[in-house]
Scaffold this active site. Structure first.
Site, PDB file in Angstrom:
ATOM      1  N   ASP A 147       0.620  -1.008  -0.267  1.00 12.76           N
ATOM      2  CA  ASP A 147      -0.465  -0.223   0.041  1.00 12.76           C
ATOM      3  C   ASP A 147       0.508   1.134  -0.099  1.00 12.76           C
ATOM      4  OD1 ASP A 147      -2.960   1.223   0.606  1.00 12.76           O
ATOM      5  OD2 ASP A 147      -1.566   2.317   2.379  1.00 12.76           O
ATOM      6  N   GLY A 151       0.430   2.983  -6.616  1.00 12.24           N
ATOM      7  CA  GLY A 151       0.255   2.073  -7.636  1.00 12.24           C
ATOM      8  C   GLY A 151       1.606   1.448  -8.059  1.00 12.24           C
ATOM      9  N   GLU A 174       0.803 -25.309   6.505  1.00 13.13           N
ATOM     10  CA  GLU A 174       1.513 -26.298   7.870  1.00 13.13           C
ATOM     11  C   GLU A 174       0.400 -25.887   9.441  1.00 13.13           C
ATOM     12  OE1 GLU A 174       4.407 -28.028   8.772  1.00 13.13           O
ATOM     13  OE2 GLU A 174       5.124 -28.127   7.120  1.00 13.13           O
ATOM     14  N   THR A 176      -3.672 -23.790   9.623  1.00 13.82           N
ATOM     15  CA  THR A 176      -4.342 -22.216   9.376  1.00 13.82           C
ATOM     16  C   THR A 176      -3.606 -21.504  10.952  1.00 13.82           C
ATOM     17  OG1 THR A 176      -6.121 -23.044   9.705  1.00 13.82           O
ATOM     18  CG2 THR A 176      -5.644 -23.288   7.629  1.00 13.82           C
TER      19      THR A 176
HETATM   20  C1  LIG Z   1       0.447 -24.275  -1.555  1.00 17.28           C
HETATM   21  C2  LIG Z   1       0.448 -25.050  -0.916  1.00 17.28           C
HETATM   22  C3  LIG Z   1       1.226 -26.217  -0.773  1.00 17.28           C
HETATM   23  C4  LIG Z   1       1.096 -26.802  -0.224  1.00 17.28           C
HETATM   24  N1  LIG Z   1       1.752 -28.266   0.748  1.00 17.28           N
HETATM   25  C5  LIG Z   1       1.322 -29.253   1.572  1.00 17.28           C
HETATM   26  C6  LIG Z   1       2.058 -30.516   1.994  1.00 17.28           C
HETATM   27  O1  LIG Z   1       3.477 -29.780   0.926  1.00 17.28           O
HETATM   28  N2  LIG Z   1       2.006 -31.547   2.236  1.00 17.28           N
HETATM   29  C7  LIG Z   1       0.056 -31.225   2.602  1.00 17.28           C
HETATM   30  O2  LIG Z   1      -0.097 -32.396   3.611  1.00 17.28           O
HETATM   31  N3  LIG Z   1      -0.356 -30.016   2.813  1.00 17.28           N
HETATM   32  C8  LIG Z   1       0.141 -28.824   1.702  1.00 17.28           C
HETATM   33  N4  LIG Z   1      -1.009 -28.322   1.760  1.00 17.28           N
HETATM   34  C9  LIG Z   1      -2.093 -28.296   2.781  1.00 17.28           C
HETATM   35  C10 LIG Z   1      -1.923 -27.227   3.643  1.00 17.28           C
HETATM   36  O3  LIG Z   1      -1.699 -28.039   5.244  1.00 17.28           O
HETATM   37  C11 LIG Z   1      -3.817 -27.691   3.558  1.00 17.28           C
HETATM   38  O4  LIG Z   1      -4.725 -26.689   2.791  1.00 17.28           O
HETATM   39  C12 LIG Z   1      -4.212 -26.069   5.775  1.00 17.28           C
HETATM   40  O5  LIG Z   1      -3.946 -27.272   6.169  1.00 17.28           O
HETATM   41  C13 LIG Z   1      -5.789 -26.179   5.614  1.00 17.28           C
HETATM   42  O6  LIG Z   1      -6.845 -27.708   5.193  1.00 17.28           O
HETATM   43  P1  LIG Z   1      -7.725 -27.157   3.850  1.00 17.28           P
HETATM   44  O7  LIG Z   1      -6.956 -26.680   2.797  1.00 17.28           O
HETATM   45  O8  LIG Z   1      -8.583 -28.527   3.621  1.00 17.28           O
HETATM   46  O9  LIG Z   1      -9.030 -26.311   4.658  1.00 17.28           O
HETATM   47  P2  LIG Z   1     -10.345 -26.935   5.611  1.00 17.28           P
HETATM   48  O10 LIG Z   1      -9.233 -27.937   6.687  1.00 17.28           O
HETATM   49  O11 LIG Z   1     -11.003 -26.905   5.045  1.00 17.28           O
HETATM   50  O12 LIG Z   1     -10.360 -25.201   5.908  1.00 17.28           O
HETATM   51  C14 LIG Z   1     -11.252 -24.304   5.149  1.00 17.28           C
HETATM   52  C15 LIG Z   1     -10.907 -23.511   6.640  1.00 17.28           C
HETATM   53  O13 LIG Z   1     -11.559 -23.675   7.541  1.00 17.28           O
HETATM   54  C16 LIG Z   1     -11.256 -23.160   8.920  1.00 17.28           C
HETATM   55  N5  LIG Z   1     -10.925 -24.068   9.610  1.00 17.28           N
HETATM   56  C17 LIG Z   1     -10.912 -25.786   9.573  1.00 17.28           C
HETATM   57  N6  LIG Z   1     -11.307 -26.407  10.734  1.00 17.28           N
HETATM   58  C18 LIG Z   1     -11.483 -25.593  11.507  1.00 17.28           C
HETATM   59  C19 LIG Z   1     -12.531 -25.908  13.555  1.00 17.28           C
HETATM   60  N7  LIG Z   1     -12.551 -26.715  13.187  1.00 17.28           N
HETATM   61  N8  LIG Z   1     -13.164 -24.329  13.496  1.00 17.28           N
HETATM   62  C20 LIG Z   1     -12.488 -23.264  12.661  1.00 17.28           C
HETATM   63  N9  LIG Z   1     -12.252 -23.259  11.622  1.00 17.28           N
HETATM   64  C21 LIG Z   1     -11.940 -24.048  11.495  1.00 17.28           C
HETATM   65  C22 LIG Z   1      -9.845 -23.126   8.269  1.00 17.28           C
HETATM   66  O14 LIG Z   1      -9.117 -22.631   9.735  1.00 17.28           O
HETATM   67  C23 LIG Z   1     -10.049 -22.747   6.838  1.00 17.28           C
HETATM   68  O15 LIG Z   1      -9.327 -20.847   7.027  1.00 17.28           O
HETATM   69  C24 LIG Z   1      -0.503 -26.841   0.942  1.00 17.28           C
HETATM   70  C25 LIG Z   1      -1.455 -26.188   1.092  1.00 17.28           C
HETATM   71  C26 LIG Z   1      -0.431 -24.963   0.196  1.00 17.28           C
HETATM   72  C27 LIG Z   1      -1.953 -23.392  -0.429  1.00 17.28           C
END
Ligand SMILES: Cc1cc2nc3c(=O)[nH]c(=O)nc-3n(C[C@H](O)[C@H](O)[C@H](O)COP(=O)(O)OP(=O)(O)OC[C@H]3O[C@@H](n4cnc5c(N)ncnc54)[C@H](O)[C@@H]3O)c2cc1C
Length: 194
Positions: A147, A151, A174, A176
């Site tokens: 920010d 621009g 790792e 959220t």
């Molecule tokens: C670029 C990238 C690389 C990655 N690399 C790896 C890897 O090498 N190995 C691997 O295993 N994974 C990897 N991941 C996966 C990553 O660890 C998951 O995306 C992450 O743990 C979130 O899981 P999910 O996407 O299933 O989201 P979800 O679990 O579906 O969560 C969605 C939302 O709901 C929230 N939420 C979930 N449970 C709850 C709860 N009980 N209460 C309140 N809120 C909740 C979360 O905080 C999030 O905001 C990678 C992801 C990305 C984007």
């Protein structure tokens, strides 16, 4: 192995230099020879790797935040608006000072975590505090630096937008931010809110 397939996830806005794939394990049979050796039992062993990886992340995001502060400093010191550098405004200096405060706090947090790790006393909930805190300050700093560049901030010529986009992944993978908050909440209350 039979049943194991992968597919690459394209069209990413974040971590574009790294291949991200989906892994499918359809009815995969894991032979006993492939079991983790020694005393590792259940999900605890792989989860302990995550604790180490998350510790590393706490340092990595500090580097991203520092790069954004560097860029914001350079830019605001050289951008002349109404005959003076942008950095001559109090509101800009306060934002730069805020960045330095947050980076210093994150550094101290990771340093102390490292000391606990060396002493074999680092606990997963402490790693959650640092992963949550350091990713949060880094993404906030990256967005704020973007920010402050006006621009120009949307251009890949400057680092903040790239770090901001990449940190969207780092704050998610790792564990959220919310999940780490819940880990800390559980450590405080003794109640599992997952
Ligand atoms: C670029 C990238 C690389 C990655 N690399 C790896 C890897 O090498 N190995 C691997 O295993 N994974 C990897 N991941 C996966 C990553 O660890 C998951 O995306 C992450 O743990 C979130 O899981 P999910 O996407 O299933 O989201 P979800 O679990 O579906 O969560 C969605 C939302 O709901 C929230 N939420 C979930 N449970 C709850 C709860 N009980 N209460 C309140 N809120 C909740 C979360 O905080 C999030 O905001 C990678 C992801 C990305 C984007």
């Amino acid at each position: 192995m039979k049943g194991f397939t992968t597919s690459e996830i394209g069209d990413k806005f974040s971590l574009r230099a790294s291949a991200t794939g989906a892994l499918f394990f359809q009815d995969v049979v894991v032979p006993a020879d492939n079991l983790l050796p020694g005393t590792s039992v259940g999900i605890k062993a792989p989860l302990s790797c995550l604790t180490q990886a998350r510790y590393g992340i706490t340092w990595g995001v500090i580097g991203a935040a520092q790069a954004c502060l560097d860029e914001a400093l350079r830019y605001t010191q050289t951008r002349i608006l109404f005959k003076r550098p942008l950095a001559a405004n109090q509101a800009i200096q306060i934002r730069l000072a805020e960045m330095a405060r947050r980076i210093t706090t994150a550094q101290l947090l990771s340093l102390q975590l490292g000391r606990l790790k060396d002493a074999g006393r680092m606990k997963p909930a402490q790693v959650s505090v640092a992963k949550w805190h350091n990713c949060r300050i880094a993404i906030d700093i990256a967005r704020d630096a973007r920010d402050m560049l006006g621009g120009s901030g949307i251009s890949a010529e400057y680092v903040p937008i790239r770090h901001a986009m990449n940190l969207e992944s780092v704050i998610t993978y790792e564990g959220t931010e919310t999940v780490h908050q819940l880990v800390v909440g559980r450590a405080l209350t003794g109640i599992n809110a997952f």
